[in-house]
Motif scaffolding. Structure first.
Motif, PDB file in Angstrom:
ATOM      1  N   ASN A 266       0.822  -1.211   0.000  1.00 50.36           N
ATOM      2  CA  ASN A 266       0.000   0.000   0.000  1.00 50.36           C
ATOM      3  C   ASN A 266       0.859   1.266   0.000  1.00 50.36           C
ATOM      4  N   GLY A 267       1.897   1.252  -0.794  1.00 45.25           N
ATOM      5  CA  GLY A 267       2.730   2.445  -0.950  1.00 45.25           C
ATOM      6  C   GLY A 267       3.767   2.667   0.136  1.00 45.25           C
ATOM      7  N   GLU A 268       3.804   1.784   1.127  1.00 47.60           N
ATOM      8  CA  GLU A 268       4.753   1.969   2.226  1.00 47.60           C
ATOM      9  C   GLU A 268       5.802   0.858   2.189  1.00 47.60           C
ATOM     10  N   LYS A 269       7.042   1.179   2.525  1.00 46.78           N
ATOM     11  CA  LYS A 269       8.117   0.186   2.512  1.00 46.78           C
ATOM     12  C   LYS A 269       7.740  -1.027   3.373  1.00 46.78           C
ATOM     13  N   MET A 270       7.925  -2.228   2.808  1.00 46.24           N
ATOM     14  CA  MET A 270       7.693  -3.424   3.616  1.00 46.24           C
ATOM     15  C   MET A 270       8.832  -3.543   4.617  1.00 46.24           C
ATOM     16  N   SER A 271       8.518  -3.613   5.893  1.00 51.37           N
ATOM     17  CA  SER A 271       9.576  -3.726   6.893  1.00 51.37           C
ATOM     18  C   SER A 271       9.057  -4.389   8.155  1.00 51.37           C
ATOM     19  N   LYS A 272      10.006  -4.925   8.897  1.00 49.84           N
ATOM     20  CA  LYS A 272       9.660  -5.557  10.169  1.00 49.84           C
ATOM     21  C   LYS A 272       9.021  -4.527  11.088  1.00 49.84           C
ATOM     22  N   SER A 273       9.630  -3.322  11.124  1.00 45.40           N
ATOM     23  CA  SER A 273       9.160  -2.340  12.094  1.00 45.40           C
ATOM     24  C   SER A 273       7.755  -1.845  11.773  1.00 45.40           C
ATOM     25  N   ALA A 274       7.396  -1.746  10.477  1.00 46.44           N
ATOM     26  CA  ALA A 274       6.047  -1.285  10.132  1.00 46.44           C
ATOM     27  C   ALA A 274       5.028  -2.412  10.302  1.00 46.44           C
ATOM     28  N   GLY A 275       5.509  -3.644  10.432  1.00 47.67           N
ATOM     29  CA  GLY A 275       4.601  -4.775  10.653  1.00 47.67           C
ATOM     30  C   GLY A 275       3.815  -5.161   9.408  1.00 47.67           C
ATOM     31  N   ASN A 276       4.192  -4.624   8.237  1.00 44.35           N
ATOM     32  CA  ASN A 276       3.419  -4.901   7.014  1.00 44.35           C
ATOM     33  C   ASN A 276       4.140  -5.906   6.124  1.00 44.35           C
ATOM     34  N   PHE A 277       4.733  -6.929   6.740  1.00 47.30           N
ATOM     35  CA  PHE A 277       5.589  -7.813   5.942  1.00 47.30           C
ATOM     36  C   PHE A 277       5.031  -9.233   5.849  1.00 47.30           C
ATOM     37  N   PHE A 278       5.484  -9.930   4.808  1.00 46.83           N
ATOM     38  CA  PHE A 278       5.250 -11.364   4.682  1.00 46.83           C
ATOM     39  C   PHE A 278       6.599 -12.038   4.598  1.00 46.83           C
ATOM     40  N   THR A 279       6.771 -13.113   5.338  1.00 47.12           N
ATOM     41  CA  THR A 279       7.979 -13.901   5.130  1.00 47.12           C
ATOM     42  C   THR A 279       7.711 -14.820   3.940  1.00 47.12           C
ATOM     43  N   LEU A 280       8.796 -15.358   3.392  1.00 49.02           N
ATOM     44  CA  LEU A 280       8.644 -16.293   2.280  1.00 49.02           C
ATOM     45  C   LEU A 280       7.828 -17.493   2.740  1.00 49.02           C
ATOM     46  N   ARG A 281       8.121 -17.946   3.958  1.00 50.72           N
ATOM     47  CA  ARG A 281       7.419 -19.107   4.501  1.00 50.72           C
ATOM     48  C   ARG A 281       5.906 -18.916   4.531  1.00 50.72           C
ATOM     49  N   GLU A 282       5.500 -17.703   4.917  1.00 55.13           N
ATOM     50  CA  GLU A 282       4.055 -17.448   4.993  1.00 55.13           C
ATOM     51  C   GLU A 282       3.404 -17.594   3.615  1.00 55.13           C
ATOM     52  N   LEU A 283       4.093 -17.099   2.606  1.00 53.20           N
ATOM     53  CA  LEU A 283       3.507 -17.184   1.260  1.00 53.20           C
ATOM     54  C   LEU A 283       3.505 -18.629   0.756  1.00 53.20           C
ATOM     55  N   LEU A 284       4.541 -19.382   1.101  1.00 58.08           N
ATOM     56  CA  LEU A 284       4.583 -20.791   0.686  1.00 58.08           C
ATOM     57  C   LEU A 284       3.453 -21.558   1.366  1.00 58.08           C
ATOM     58  N   GLU A 285       3.215 -21.225   2.635  1.00 59.07           N
ATOM     59  CA  GLU A 285       2.111 -21.900   3.353  1.00 59.07           C
ATOM     60  C   GLU A 285       0.760 -21.575   2.740  1.00 59.07           C
ATOM     61  N   LYS A 286       0.649 -20.388   2.156  1.00 58.05           N
ATOM     62  CA  LYS A 286      -0.617 -20.032   1.501  1.00 58.05           C
ATOM     63  C   LYS A 286      -0.770 -20.743   0.164  1.00 58.05           C
ATOM     64  N   GLY A 287       0.246 -21.491  -0.253  1.00 60.96           N
ATOM     65  CA  GLY A 287       0.118 -22.282  -1.481  1.00 60.96           C
ATOM     66  C   GLY A 287       0.806 -21.678  -2.692  1.00 60.96           C
ATOM     67  N   PHE A 288       1.486 -20.532  -2.522  1.00 58.43           N
ATOM     68  CA  PHE A 288       2.251 -19.994  -3.646  1.00 58.43           C
ATOM     69  C   PHE A 288       3.601 -20.706  -3.706  1.00 58.43           C
ATOM     70  N   THR A 289       4.186 -20.764  -4.891  1.00 57.52           N
ATOM     71  CA  THR A 289       5.474 -21.456  -5.015  1.00 57.52           C
ATOM     72  C   THR A 289       6.616 -20.443  -5.037  1.00 57.52           C
ATOM     73  N   GLY A 290       7.811 -20.930  -4.747  1.00 56.84           N
ATOM     74  CA  GLY A 290       8.994 -20.076  -4.800  1.00 56.84           C
ATOM     75  C   GLY A 290       9.150 -19.459  -6.177  1.00 56.84           C
ATOM     76  N   ARG A 291       8.812 -20.231  -7.197  1.00 58.04           N
ATOM     77  CA  ARG A 291       8.952 -19.761  -8.571  1.00 58.04           C
ATOM     78  C   ARG A 291       7.999 -18.588  -8.851  1.00 58.04           C
ATOM     79  N   GLU A 292       6.786 -18.670  -8.341  1.00 50.73           N
ATOM     80  CA  GLU A 292       5.827 -17.577  -8.551  1.00 50.73           C
ATOM     81  C   GLU A 292       6.287 -16.311  -7.822  1.00 50.73           C
ATOM     82  N   ILE A 293       6.826 -16.509  -6.628  1.00 51.33           N
ATOM     83  CA  ILE A 293       7.288 -15.349  -5.846  1.00 51.33           C
ATOM     84  C   ILE A 293       8.505 -14.719  -6.528  1.00 51.33           C
TER      85      ILE A 293
END
Ligand code: AMP
Ligand code: ZN
Length: 458
Positions: A266-293
């Motif tokens: 949403n226009g803001e830097k993804m960062s740990k401190s802003a809390g607006n981040f996804f780890t790779l693991r979270e996206l893989l758990e949602k069913g996306f593949t490393g290749r798609e990411i």
């Protein structure tokens, strides 16, 4: 000729090796206090593309990436968890390497960890103290005096006359409003607990910036070709690296600096401190593949902000399916005697021009999709077309050749396949069919051929 934008000169220049047809490349690596988020991986994916384009151009690469395993954040995490710093950081180092693999990122040649290079850092700080550009403060810390290094500010293009210098900044991270003397060595404090090393200035630990100057020069020499990171590394981290190295050696530190823009939400830097981040693991758990990411992270110009959206991952899936279908079908109908059609040279030419134009990957993808379109339309059987896809994939790293073997088959499916192979060897066809259905229920299609069974995603 490979052209790139150099942050130091703010111009597009040809990337040429200093020596031996080899680009010596240093990329700032992760602080291993937590799982890296996909914003961090945008930077590593950009560096992977960069490395692949250099090799695509026939140059060699020596790539060094540091692991920051001692700093404010790692110490805080280890002490809060009540474990030794090395045990705490090991979990995240291992996770980082596993994540790189998922994203098909080529490993660096060396991954030096900060805690293995404390003597090199102490030696560099000593040389700066000897030269009079660094001084010890009352508490036993050592600071770099930015007014003693005339080139300070040349990377960030800071106008020094308008800055409040003469102040000190103990934190590793600060902004341009707080330019001042920065810490090279930090005196031990209670909050450091068991973490600390003896030095000529007493017990303490290195600042963050000194680690990259010391380790890059150790592995790549006092002057090397290329140094990269995310744009947030440009100041103060990279500025300070230059100051430390050049004040010590009297030689230019790095010829070319490259920085990638942020991944945003949403226009803001993804960062740990802003809390607006996804780890790779979270996206893989949602069913996306490393290749798609990977596809989403690299398919934007690296100097432009990229907004993360799930819809982009879904689009990536469709685009990859289109590539897969084309390459799959082509592989099946290859006739080694067939002549390479004319559109191949044009596609490769466009692709090469795009990647050599400051890594214009969106344009490179356009050339790839033009090749897909022509391949499908012509129904060509030429191996030269497949070779062109392979050549493009040396840079992109997203095509599965011989798809069925290469797909990332989940452990559960792999074990059902093994059972099925055993059932078939025993000619137990009913069991074989039952297992086929079980595999299908997990979303995979089994194919039997003379070479045995293979699976593809539904
Ligand atoms: P850190 O672990 O915070 O030192 O960051 C590791 C790398 O990721 C650095 O090169 C950062 O510049 C980069 N980075 C951090 N956040 C982002 C982001 N949102 N987008 C792109 N790169 C990032
Ligand atoms: Zn660094």
């Amino acid at each position: 000729m490979m052209n790139v934008f150099n942050s130091l000169t703010r111009g597009v220049e040809e990337l040429k090796p200093i020596a031996d047809n080899e680009i010596r490349l240093y990329t700032c690596g992760p602080t291993v206090y937590n799982f890296a988020h996909i914003g961090n991986f945008r930077a590593y994916a950009f560096e992977d593309i960069l490395r692949r384009v250099i090799q695509f151009n026939g140059m060699k690469v020596k790539h060094v990436m540091n692991l920051t395993d001692v700093d404010d954040k790692t110490i805080r995490g280890a002490n809060a968890a009540g474990v030794a710093l090395t045990d705490y950081t090991k979990t995240y180092k291992d996770a980082f390497f596993a994540d790189l693999k998922k994203l098909n990122i080529i490993p660096a040649d060396v991954y030096p960890a900060a805690t293995d290079h404390i003597p090199e850092m102490i030696a560099l700080v000593e040389s700066l103290v000897e030269k009079g550009v660094a001084y010890k403060s009352d508490d036993g810390s050592v600071y770099f005096n930015v007014r003693k290094f005339p080139g300070y500010g040349k990377l960030a293009h800071i106008d020094f006359d308008n800055q409040r210098t003469g102040q000190r900044c103990a934190a590793d991270e600060y902004d341009k409003e707080n330019v001042g003397d920065f810490a090279l060595w930090k005196a031990w404090e209670d909050s450091d607990g068991p973490v600390g090393w003896d030095s000529p200035w007493g017990r303490g630990r290195p600042g963050w910036h000194i680690e990259c100057s010391a380790m890059s020069m150790k592995y790549l020499g006092e002057t090397f070709d290329l140094h990269t990171g995310g744009i947030d590394n440009l100041f103060p981290h990279h500025e300070n690296e230059i100051a430390q190295a050049e004040a010590s050696t009297g030689k230019p530190f790095v010829n070319t600096w490259m920085h990638c823009a942020h991944l945003k939400v949403n226009g803001e830097k993804m960062s740990k401190s802003a809390g607006n981040f996804f780890t790779l693991r979270e996206l893989l758990e949602k069913g996306f593949t490393g290749r798609e990411i990977r596809y989403v992270l690299v398919n934007a110009h690296y100097r432009q902000g990229l907004n993360f959206a799930f819809s982009a991952l879904e689009d990536a899936r469709k685009s990859l399916e289109r590539i897969d279908r084309c390459v799959d079908a082509l592989e099946k109908r290859i006739d080694p005697a067939a002549e390479t059609p004319d559109f191949v040279a044009k596609a490769l030419e466009d692709f090469t021009a795009a990647v050599n134009d400051d890594l214009n990957i969106p344009r490179a993808f356009a050339a790839l999709f033009e090749l897909v379109r022509e391949t499908n339309a012509s129904n060509t059987t030429a191996k030269g077309v497949l070779d062109a896809f392979k050549r493009m994939d040396e840079v992109l790293g997203i095509i599965f050749f011989g798809k069925s073997e290469k797909e990332d088959v989940p452990a559960e499916v792999a074990s059902l396949l093994e059972e099925r192979a055993a059932a078939r060897a025993a000619k137990n066809w009913a069991e074989s069919d039952r297992l086929r259905d079980a595999i299908a229920a997990l979303g995979w299609v089994v194919k039997d051929s003379r070479e045995g069974q293979s699976v593809t995603k539904k």
